[in-house]
Design a protein around this motif. Structure first.
Motif, PDB file in Angstrom:
ATOM      1  N   CYS A  23      44.638  43.363  40.507  1.00  0.00           N
ATOM      2  CA  CYS A  23      44.234  44.427  41.429  1.00  0.00           C
ATOM      3  C   CYS A  23      44.822  45.781  41.064  1.00  0.00           C
ATOM      4  O   CYS A  23      45.005  46.642  41.929  1.00  0.00           O
ATOM      5  CB  CYS A  23      44.605  44.064  42.868  1.00  0.00           C
ATOM      6  N   TYR A 144      43.095  38.002  45.011  1.00  0.00           N
ATOM      7  CA  TYR A 144      42.590  38.658  43.807  1.00  0.00           C
ATOM      8  C   TYR A 144      42.348  37.632  42.693  1.00  0.00           C
ATOM      9  O   TYR A 144      42.804  36.491  42.768  1.00  0.00           O
ATOM     10  CB  TYR A 144      43.530  39.772  43.347  1.00  0.00           C
ATOM     11  N   THR A 185      40.598  41.512  30.878  1.00  0.00           N
ATOM     12  CA  THR A 185      40.487  42.377  32.060  1.00  0.00           C
ATOM     13  C   THR A 185      39.289  43.306  31.955  1.00  0.00           C
ATOM     14  O   THR A 185      38.638  43.605  32.964  1.00  0.00           O
ATOM     15  CB  THR A 185      41.793  43.175  32.280  1.00  0.00           C
ATOM     16  N   SER A 189      36.339  43.127  34.719  1.00  0.00           N
ATOM     17  CA  SER A 189      36.047  44.378  35.430  1.00  0.00           C
ATOM     18  C   SER A 189      34.600  44.798  35.232  1.00  0.00           C
ATOM     19  O   SER A 189      33.948  45.286  36.169  1.00  0.00           O
ATOM     20  CB  SER A 189      36.987  45.491  34.951  1.00  0.00           C
ATOM     21  N   GLU A 208      36.871  45.579  40.811  1.00  0.00           N
ATOM     22  CA  GLU A 208      37.710  44.410  41.074  1.00  0.00           C
ATOM     23  C   GLU A 208      37.159  43.699  42.296  1.00  0.00           C
ATOM     24  O   GLU A 208      36.738  44.350  43.264  1.00  0.00           O
ATOM     25  CB  GLU A 208      39.162  44.828  41.307  1.00  0.00           C
TER      26      GLU A 208
END
Length: 238
Positions: A23, A144, A185, A189, A208
């Motif tokens: 996050c 998350y 990531t 994303s 996110e």
């Protein structure tokens, strides 16, 4: 989702770097919105260097964490020093989660999900959720994503702060020696960016995703039921 303004946010990370991976963009936006943010890192990071690249892995992991969250605008970090790779739900961890919630009095809490594919993440998720429910916390609880995509209920556009998230991740030099977290990531994303409003000529963005825990009396969320199954399975395999 509409972001909290000038509130208090607690982020519970099983390991240093989970807060950034899960996050980091949202945290940067919350800081820009005037929120006070505290990062609570549960494990000590001692298992984070199996090939022994550094001498004092715990100190390095903590230093990297402070540098990373500073890039997100955060200077409030607490380390609990539970055993890395062997974190379990026990009385001490339950008490620590309750104390963290009551002492900081957050409006929002971010935590890992019990569906994440890591034993430490499961244990931390269970401890946070138990404290949140048993003590009737008024804050909102969001899970998350790190290792496993969730059946999300909310998405946050982090396109404006994606460079800050990248810069924060770059501070984690030791974990980056062991895994391509940059690509992971970026991929997640970009995938969550598909949940943002789309249209012809719109520039692809990054996002996110989060799943908010339910408070509905007498109604068990899908995640709660699955979490209990995971807990029983871990207990048997223990």
């Amino acid at each position: 989702m509409p972001l909290l303004q000038n509130g208090r946010v607690l982020v519970v990370a099983p390991h240093a770097d989970d807060e950034t991976l899960g996050c980091g963009g949202t945290l940067a936006l919350l800081r820009l919105a005037g929120c006070a943010v505290r990062v609570l890192v549960v494990t000590d990071g001692a298992a984070g260097d199996p090939l022994h690249y550094v001498k004092d892995v715990v100190a390095v992991r903590q230093s990297e964490c402070r540098a990373a969250v500073a890039r997100l605008g955060i200077d409030d970090v607490v380390f609990l020093a539970e055993p890395d790779g062997a974190c379990k739900v026990h009385a001490g961890l339950r008490h620590a989660m309750t104390r963290a919630l009551t002492a900081f009095a957050p409006d929002w809490v971010f935590a890992p999900a019990a569906l994440d594919y890591h034993r430490d993440h499961v244990a931390v998720s269970l401890a946070v959720a138990e404290a949140w429910r048993q003590h009737a916390m008024k804050c909102r609880l969001f899970y998350y994503e790190v290792w496993s995509p969730l059946p999300i209920t909310h998405v946050v556009d982090i396109g404006a702060v994606m460079d800050l998230k990248r810069a924060a991740l770059e501070q984690y030099a030791l974990p980056l020696r062991y895994g391509n977290y940059r690509q992971a990531t970026e991929g997640l994303s970009a995938y969550r960016g598909l949940f943002l409003p789309q249209g012809e000529g719109m520039v692809a963005s990054c996002a996110e995703g989060f799943m908010e825990e339910s408070r509905a009396d007498g109604v068990r969320s899908t995640l709660l039921g699955l979490r209990e199954w995971v807990e029983r399975t871990l207990t048997r395999s223990g």
